[in-house]
Write a protein that holds these residues in place. Sequence first.
Motif, PDB file in Angstrom:
ATOM      1  N   ALA A 109       0.867  -1.192   0.015  1.00  0.00           N
ATOM      2  CA  ALA A 109       0.010  -0.031  -0.023  1.00  0.00           C
ATOM      3  C   ALA A 109       0.795   0.996  -0.010  1.00  0.00           C
ATOM      4  O   ALA A 109       0.611   2.172  -0.535  1.00  0.00           O
ATOM      5  CB  ALA A 109      -1.058  -0.080   1.136  1.00  0.00           C
ATOM      6  N   GLU A 110       2.212   1.213   0.882  1.00  0.00           N
ATOM      7  CA  GLU A 110       2.870   2.259   0.869  1.00  0.00           C
ATOM      8  C   GLU A 110       3.571   2.605  -0.381  1.00  0.00           C
ATOM      9  O   GLU A 110       3.599   3.684  -1.012  1.00  0.00           O
ATOM     10  CB  GLU A 110       3.926   2.117   1.891  1.00  0.00           C
ATOM     11  CG  GLU A 110       4.813   3.391   2.341  1.00  0.00           C
ATOM     12  CD  GLU A 110       5.760   2.734   3.161  1.00  0.00           C
ATOM     13  OE1 GLU A 110       5.594   1.841   4.202  1.00  0.00           O
ATOM     14  OE2 GLU A 110       6.776   3.723   3.214  1.00  0.00           O
ATOM     15  N   LEU A 111       3.804   1.396  -1.168  1.00  0.00           N
ATOM     16  CA  LEU A 111       4.328   1.481  -2.477  1.00  0.00           C
ATOM     17  C   LEU A 111       3.384   2.181  -3.470  1.00  0.00           C
ATOM     18  O   LEU A 111       3.618   3.031  -4.455  1.00  0.00           O
ATOM     19  CB  LEU A 111       5.078   0.343  -2.952  1.00  0.00           C
ATOM     20  CG  LEU A 111       6.184  -0.206  -2.337  1.00  0.00           C
ATOM     21  CD1 LEU A 111       6.530  -1.783  -2.552  1.00  0.00           C
ATOM     22  CD2 LEU A 111       7.601   0.642  -2.481  1.00  0.00           C
ATOM     23  N   GLU A 112       2.358   1.497  -3.411  1.00  0.00           N
ATOM     24  CA  GLU A 112       1.012   2.194  -4.301  1.00  0.00           C
ATOM     25  C   GLU A 112       1.062   3.691  -4.129  1.00  0.00           C
ATOM     26  O   GLU A 112       0.770   4.454  -5.122  1.00  0.00           O
ATOM     27  CB  GLU A 112      -0.217   1.678  -3.908  1.00  0.00           C
ATOM     28  CG  GLU A 112      -0.314   0.130  -4.009  1.00  0.00           C
ATOM     29  CD  GLU A 112      -0.611  -0.351  -5.487  1.00  0.00           C
ATOM     30  OE1 GLU A 112      -1.059   0.792  -6.343  1.00  0.00           O
ATOM     31  OE2 GLU A 112      -0.491  -1.421  -5.904  1.00  0.00           O
ATOM     32  N   GLY A 113       1.172   4.330  -2.790  1.00  0.00           N
ATOM     33  CA  GLY A 113       1.168   5.539  -2.541  1.00  0.00           C
ATOM     34  C   GLY A 113       2.259   6.131  -3.402  1.00  0.00           C
ATOM     35  O   GLY A 113       1.981   7.591  -4.137  1.00  0.00           O
ATOM     36  N   HIS A 114       3.645   5.975  -3.198  1.00  0.00           N
ATOM     37  CA  HIS A 114       4.354   6.379  -4.140  1.00  0.00           C
ATOM     38  C   HIS A 114       4.190   6.398  -5.528  1.00  0.00           C
ATOM     39  O   HIS A 114       4.531   7.255  -6.245  1.00  0.00           O
ATOM     40  CB  HIS A 114       5.950   5.785  -3.919  1.00  0.00           C
ATOM     41  CG  HIS A 114       6.338   5.609  -2.356  1.00  0.00           C
ATOM     42  ND1 HIS A 114       6.219   6.955  -1.676  1.00  0.00           N
ATOM     43  CD2 HIS A 114       6.987   4.687  -1.766  1.00  0.00           C
ATOM     44  CE1 HIS A 114       6.873   6.671  -0.530  1.00  0.00           C
ATOM     45  NE2 HIS A 114       7.138   5.366  -0.281  1.00  0.00           N
ATOM     46  N   LEU A 115       3.560   5.374  -6.076  1.00  0.00           N
ATOM     47  CA  LEU A 115       3.322   5.412  -7.589  1.00  0.00           C
ATOM     48  C   LEU A 115       2.234   6.449  -7.798  1.00  0.00           C
ATOM     49  O   LEU A 115       2.318   7.384  -8.778  1.00  0.00           O
ATOM     50  CB  LEU A 115       2.633   3.912  -7.820  1.00  0.00           C
ATOM     51  CG  LEU A 115       3.643   2.980  -8.247  1.00  0.00           C
ATOM     52  CD1 LEU A 115       2.712   1.541  -8.814  1.00  0.00           C
ATOM     53  CD2 LEU A 115       4.339   3.270  -9.236  1.00  0.00           C
ATOM     54  N   ASP A 116       1.221   6.707  -6.812  1.00  0.00           N
ATOM     55  CA  ASP A 116       0.169   7.798  -7.258  1.00  0.00           C
ATOM     56  C   ASP A 116       0.802   9.146  -7.225  1.00  0.00           C
ATOM     57  O   ASP A 116       0.354   9.906  -7.915  1.00  0.00           O
ATOM     58  CB  ASP A 116      -0.866   7.714  -6.160  1.00  0.00           C
ATOM     59  CG  ASP A 116      -1.613   6.494  -6.152  1.00  0.00           C
ATOM     60  OD1 ASP A 116      -1.923   5.922  -7.144  1.00  0.00           O
ATOM     61  OD2 ASP A 116      -2.070   6.102  -4.870  1.00  0.00           O
ATOM     62  N   ASP A 117       1.783   9.245  -6.696  1.00  0.00           N
ATOM     63  CA  ASP A 117       2.623  10.547  -6.662  1.00  0.00           C
ATOM     64  C   ASP A 117       3.531  10.752  -7.916  1.00  0.00           C
ATOM     65  O   ASP A 117       4.173  11.869  -7.970  1.00  0.00           O
ATOM     66  CB  ASP A 117       3.339  10.833  -5.440  1.00  0.00           C
ATOM     67  CG  ASP A 117       2.666  10.624  -3.976  1.00  0.00           C
ATOM     68  OD1 ASP A 117       1.714  10.816  -4.206  1.00  0.00           O
ATOM     69  OD2 ASP A 117       3.075  10.382  -3.179  1.00  0.00           O
ATOM     70  N   ASP A 118       3.811   9.764  -8.617  1.00  0.00           N
ATOM     71  CA  ASP A 118       4.660   9.718  -9.757  1.00  0.00           C
ATOM     72  C   ASP A 118       3.975   9.290 -11.026  1.00  0.00           C
ATOM     73  O   ASP A 118       3.750   8.266 -11.352  1.00  0.00           O
ATOM     74  CB  ASP A 118       6.012   8.813  -9.282  1.00  0.00           C
ATOM     75  CG  ASP A 118       7.112   9.018 -10.304  1.00  0.00           C
ATOM     76  OD1 ASP A 118       6.737   9.505 -11.298  1.00  0.00           O
ATOM     77  OD2 ASP A 118       7.946   8.745 -10.002  1.00  0.00           O
ATOM     78  N   PRO A 119       3.533  10.300 -11.816  1.00  0.00           N
ATOM     79  CA  PRO A 119       2.901   9.892 -13.072  1.00  0.00           C
ATOM     80  C   PRO A 119       3.673   9.061 -14.018  1.00  0.00           C
ATOM     81  O   PRO A 119       3.262   8.014 -14.648  1.00  0.00           O
ATOM     82  CB  PRO A 119       2.444  11.390 -13.639  1.00  0.00           C
ATOM     83  CG  PRO A 119       2.529  12.455 -12.716  1.00  0.00           C
ATOM     84  CD  PRO A 119       3.611  11.832 -11.508  1.00  0.00           C
ATOM     85  N   GLU A 120       5.048   9.265 -14.025  1.00  0.00           N
ATOM     86  CA  GLU A 120       5.776   8.658 -14.954  1.00  0.00           C
ATOM     87  C   GLU A 120       5.948   7.183 -14.464  1.00  0.00           C
ATOM     88  O   GLU A 120       5.789   6.258 -15.459  1.00  0.00           O
ATOM     89  CB  GLU A 120       7.334   9.023 -14.809  1.00  0.00           C
ATOM     90  CG  GLU A 120       7.619  10.106 -15.980  1.00  0.00           C
ATOM     91  CD  GLU A 120       9.178  10.562 -15.852  1.00  0.00           C
ATOM     92  OE1 GLU A 120       9.774   9.589 -15.855  1.00  0.00           O
ATOM     93  OE2 GLU A 120       9.299  11.960 -15.990  1.00  0.00           O
TER      94      GLU A 120
END
Lengths: 309, 165
Positions: A109-120
């Motif tokens: 879930a934490e990693l998912e959060g990082h993805l949400d913050d990075d469109p690339e």
Amino acid sequence: MIEVPSSFALITILDEIGRWREHHERDHAATLGEIDREQAIARQALEEAQRQLGAIAAIRREQERAREALEDELIRREREAVRDGLRADREVLDDRATEARAAEEAREAELEGHLDDDPEMEAALGAVQKYREVELVLDRMPPSYRRAVREQYDRARRRLEPVIAAVNAPPPPLDASTIGIGVVLAMQPPEGRPEALVAVLPVPFAVYQGWAARPEDLSTTLAYRVVAAIFRLLEDVGASEAPVRFLDVHGSLAVQVWLGDSDVPDDFRERALDQVQRGWDDAVELAAASVEVYAAWLRPELLAEAEAR
Amino acid sequence: MSGRVASLKRMRIDEAARRLELHPFEVVRILARAGQLPEDLRLEAEDVENVRRLGGLETWWDAEPVAERGEPQARALLRALVHKLLAEDLVEPRSTRADNLFRGLGADAQVGLRKAVNLLIRERYLVSRASPAGLAISVRAGAVDDLRAYVSRGAGPLAVAAERV
């Protein structure tokens, strides 16, 4: 008619002889009577001793029966202890599996959060997922299309490398006290040339029989590691063709190997222990869940189901 | 969008097993025997292909056989299977994993094929033996001519026995 000479002296002598005889007869009669009484007493004593011997023998038989019953009771109690121990360990491992799954989901879930913050990153993930969808049919596509898709996939993977490394890192360690669970090993016969090896794992039989319907968890990976250890062992001792069966013992998964047709080395028991020990030495997921596994050799009769009472 | 990250994980053993139509313990057995079981029990796509190669896994069917006019599907499977067994020259002592015979077929067709395999074993055209990978199947050496007669002309004792499937 013959006249019998007689005299007073002769008569006297004969009388004395008669008395002497009577005296001795009385003595003999008295002695024999005494002997008869002694014999009767001795016979009575003998009969009493025989009665006592019979009674003692009966007590002994009773004690022997009690001792056999004690042995049966001992085995029953030991079997019960093995069954209860395996069940308790199954439950402990199951609880830890739930905690481990939760910890892994939290990390994801934490990693998912990082993805949400990075469109690339998100775009790269979309490209990887798209590749997965076409991966199996890619070989049937034109070479130029195939090359383009693969290049795009490789670029996306490089972009996602930190996330891929993080999600495939060893499981997050649990903040939990270390628990110990046991794998039971038994050899038939317990001494001498082995004919069969059994390993009973503290995991439900469903790990084998119902694998398609249950998630892969700590119980499953423990089973994989023991199964791998056993096949490595068989390879190691030149018994790779030995038949292996998976059984339900006390509700737990058991792995049974028939060694009767294999010429296994004398140090088979030591090698078996080494291999299973190595199996969980490598187990990062068990270490992260603070689970220690130990192996215990038991007599094979303790693994048999309790007889109906 | 949960699960996006999970899709980047390397494959679990049970996922590989599903792909290969094997039991996960068989995947473990194949890799452990070869000393190639990853320590973290996670596999890459190429590991799956490696298991296929190491374990002698073959996909015998890419489509169900086409039944001839009026022919029951089970018999079409039997005919196609015998053809494949001869084409692969699986005459004893050569053998193949029994599960290879079924790989690639749908569930219903697998049931039909199982009947065909049972018939061939019962009638002693095929021999089976237990192996660590499960049953291994061979064509009995003395049965080759009868199997050829059945495949090429629909004749011989197997044609009679096949009426039962």
